[in-house]
Every structure is written in structure tokens, then in C-alpha cells.
Design a protein around this motif. Structure first.
Motif, PDB file in Angstrom:
ATOM      1  N   SER A 146     -39.864 -31.262 -38.670  1.00  0.00           N
ATOM      2  CA  SER A 146     -39.617 -31.482 -40.089  1.00  0.00           C
ATOM      3  C   SER A 146     -38.807 -32.757 -40.275  1.00  0.00           C
ATOM      4  N   VAL A 147     -39.101 -33.471 -41.357  1.00  0.00           N
ATOM      5  CA  VAL A 147     -38.422 -34.723 -41.674  1.00  0.00           C
ATOM      6  C   VAL A 147     -37.815 -34.604 -43.060  1.00  0.00           C
ATOM      7  N   ARG A 148     -36.507 -34.852 -43.139  1.00  0.00           N
ATOM      8  CA  ARG A 148     -35.800 -34.755 -44.420  1.00  0.00           C
ATOM      9  C   ARG A 148     -35.533 -36.141 -44.978  1.00  0.00           C
ATOM     10  N   ASN A 149     -35.756 -36.272 -46.270  1.00  0.00           N
ATOM     11  CA  ASN A 149     -35.427 -37.513 -46.968  1.00  0.00           C
ATOM     12  C   ASN A 149     -34.658 -37.179 -48.233  1.00  0.00           C
ATOM     13  N   ASP A 150     -33.604 -37.928 -48.497  1.00  0.00           N
ATOM     14  CA  ASP A 150     -32.818 -37.777 -49.707  1.00  0.00           C
ATOM     15  C   ASP A 150     -33.003 -39.014 -50.580  1.00  0.00           C
ATOM     16  N   TYR A 151     -33.085 -38.791 -51.887  1.00  0.00           N
ATOM     17  CA  TYR A 151     -33.373 -39.870 -52.818  1.00  0.00           C
ATOM     18  C   TYR A 151     -32.304 -39.927 -53.911  1.00  0.00           C
ATOM     19  N   ALA A 152     -31.763 -41.119 -54.107  1.00  0.00           N
ATOM     20  CA  ALA A 152     -30.848 -41.324 -55.219  1.00  0.00           C
ATOM     21  C   ALA A 152     -31.635 -41.300 -56.528  1.00  0.00           C
ATOM     22  N   ALA A 153     -30.910 -41.161 -57.622  1.00  0.00           N
ATOM     23  CA  ALA A 153     -31.558 -41.099 -58.934  1.00  0.00           C
ATOM     24  C   ALA A 153     -32.442 -42.324 -59.148  1.00  0.00           C
ATOM     25  N   GLY A 154     -33.698 -42.073 -59.530  1.00  0.00           N
ATOM     26  CA  GLY A 154     -34.623 -43.141 -59.842  1.00  0.00           C
ATOM     27  C   GLY A 154     -35.386 -43.709 -58.669  1.00  0.00           C
ATOM     28  N   THR A 155     -35.161 -43.200 -57.454  1.00  0.00           N
ATOM     29  CA  THR A 155     -35.844 -43.762 -56.278  1.00  0.00           C
ATOM     30  C   THR A 155     -36.943 -42.860 -55.740  1.00  0.00           C
TER      31      THR A 155
END
Length: 294
Positions: A146-155
Motif C-alpha cells: 500500500s502507498v499513502r499520499n497526503d495532500y494539502a488543501a487544493g493539491t
């Protein structure tokens, strides 16, 4: 399978004939010359649909819209939380030849009202080699992990930035995104279900739009790939250049979407398919709201 030479990767919806390939989401058109080898893909079996017995009144999308208005299950917070399992055609173009393969995948998504998001992706292809997965899907595709990605607002890239409108006519235009294809609203709904947990009112509006702005009709009952029973609605389309059928499976007690599929029913000789053949499916395993992104 292994590809050599310069390879271009696209996630394909359809190969309509020997001369043309239509790519999903990226809006590209690949020309395949007649002398080249046609693409080939093994596909899963379509969901079996049991037609209603004689004299049994079919469930309507209007009935399900009324049911959805009263459904409040899974509404515990403001962050959309979705778990979706899906299957899509992928293709590789190498030295002018097109080949294709299909890999199932799983995504867990959290999407906050301020635009922040988190995804956990897993490619579910135990029989495929890492080389094949990287050739067809991409060099960074998760293979058995599994690969986790976090995104800031608007990205976080989305098809629909805001909440869906609940006026049916406005919603129909919003879903179609100025497209005049005969499947524009249906494709819009399948995109929306990957991104949003619909409130009961929003779901009722979507069901109303499907009833009034598409040719979806009741086909019977079925069980999705997670083993959940539902009522099936189907619509034919020629928007991709061949003949295809869309299927939605909906839970009768709540009006919740359980699954959707696109099935090739003819007119795609380059794929060497045995009809009917599933080109893509979505199993909506979970759709609820939570208090925060974990």
C-alpha cells in the motif's frame, strides 16, 4: 508480458476498431495503423443479473430516490471516507504496437471540506509481474504494497471540486461537464462516486437525474463483487465508437450505490474480446463520513 522500445502508457476505456484507441481521463487519441498487432485483454465476467419474475413490478430510480432522502447511515462527520475497488484496462504502446492488460486496485480516500486529502492505494494483481505492472500502469505503481499520499488543501486532483448541486437540471449539466456524448451523465456519476460520499439529498438528486437524463432502465437483481445484493439498472451506449452497456447496482433499502460497470457488447475487433466483456468496474465498498483524516 514484456514490452520493449519506447513505451507510452495510457489507461484505456475502449479500442473501437483497428484504427483508433480512446483514452480515459487524459483525453488523448492514439492512432494504431492497420498493419499493427491489435490489443488483447482478458476481462472478468460481468455481474449476473436475474430478471424479475412475471407480474413483479420493477423497482424504479424514482423509488430509490425517495428512499435515499430518508437515509442517514454513515453520516458521522464532515470528512468523506471512501473505499473503492476497481478494474480498468491499461495499455502500452511500444514500437508502434499496442497491447493491453487489466489490473484490479483498491483505494481508500479521505477528503476534508477544506480540500485536504489522504489516499492509500494498493494494486491487487497477484498474478502479474512487477515489470508488467510498471509497463502498463506506471513506474511508481504500488505492487503488492500500500502507498499513502497526503495532500494539502487544493493539491488533490479531482473531477468535481465542490459538492454536487441538488437541483436535478443543474446537477445534470454539472455532471455532463459540457459533453454531448450519450453517456456524459453516467460517466459523471461514476467519477463523482469515486470522490464524494453523497448525502441522502445529494444521492436522491443523482438518482433523479439518472432517471430523467439517461436511458437507464431496471434490469433485475444481482450481487456485487463484494457479495452484496442490489437492484440493477442498465443503459446502452455507442459513445466510445463501439457498443457498450453501463450497469449500476443499487441497494434497495437505502438507495446507495454498490457498484458500476462498463461492458463491451460489440464493435471492438481490435481487442479480440469475447462478448460481453467487462472493460471497467467499480465496487463501492464503503462510503461514510468521519470526524477527521486519521
Amino acid at each position: 508480458m514484456t514490452t520493449t522500445g519506447t513505451t507510452t502508457r495510457h489507461r484505456l476505456l475502449w479500442i473501437a476498431g483497428i484504427g483508433m484507441v480512446t483514452a480515459v481521463a487524459v483525453g488523448l487519441l492514439i492512432v494504431v495503423l492497420p498493419h499493427q498487432e491489435p490489443a488483447h485483454a482478458a476481462t472478468p465476467a460481468p455481474l449476473p443479473i436475474t430478471t424479475a419474475a412475471a407480474g413483479v413490478a420493477p423497482v424504479t430510480l424514482t423509488d430509490l430516490a425517495r428512499t435515499a432522502l430518508t437515509d442517514t447511515t454513515g453520516s458521522a462527520g464532515t470528512v468523506d471516507h471512501l473505499i473503492t475497488e476497481r478494474w480498468d484496462v491499461h495499455s502500452a504502446v511500444a514500437d508502434g504496437d499496442v497491447t493491453s492488460a487489466m489490473f484490479p486496485s483498491r483505494r481508500e480516500l479521505w477528503r476534508a471540506s477544506d480540500g485536504r486529502a489522504r489516499t492509500i492505494d494498493l494494486l491487487l494483481a497477484p498474478g502479474a509481474s512487477t515489470a508488467d505492472i510498471h509497463a502498463f500502469v506506471g513506474p511508481d505503481a504500488p505492487t503488492g504494497r500500500s502507498v499513502r499520499n497526503d495532500y494539502a488543501a487544493g493539491t488533490f486532483a479531482v473531477a468535481f471540486a465542490g459538492r454536487p448541486p441538488t437541483d436535478p437540471d443543474e446537477l445534470a449539466d454539472w455532471l455532463a461537464r459540457n459533453s454531448t456524448r450519450d453517456d456524459a451523465v453516467i460517466v459523471g456519476v461514476t467519477d463523482l462516486l469515486l470522490e464524494r460520499v453523497l448525502t441522502g439529498r445529494e444521492r436522491a438528486a443523482v438518482l433523479t437525474v439518472l432517471d430523467g437524463h439517461t436511458t437507464l432502465t431496471y434490469a433485475g437483481t444481482s450481487t456485487d463483487r463484494a457479495g452484496r445484493p442490489g437492484v440493477a439498472f442498465t443503459a446502452a451506449s455507442t459513445a466510445s465508437g463501439g457498443q457498450s452497456q453501463y450497469v449500476f447496482l443499487i441497494e434497495a433499502a437505502t438507495g446507495r450505490f454498490l457498484a458500476s460497470e462498463q461492458i463491451s457488447t460489440g464493435g471492438a475487433p481490435a481487442l479480440k474480446l469475447t462478448y460481453p466483456a467487462v472493460l471497467s468496474y467499480r465496487t463501492y465498498r464503503q462510503a461514510d463520513t468521519v470526524a477527521a483524516i486519521p
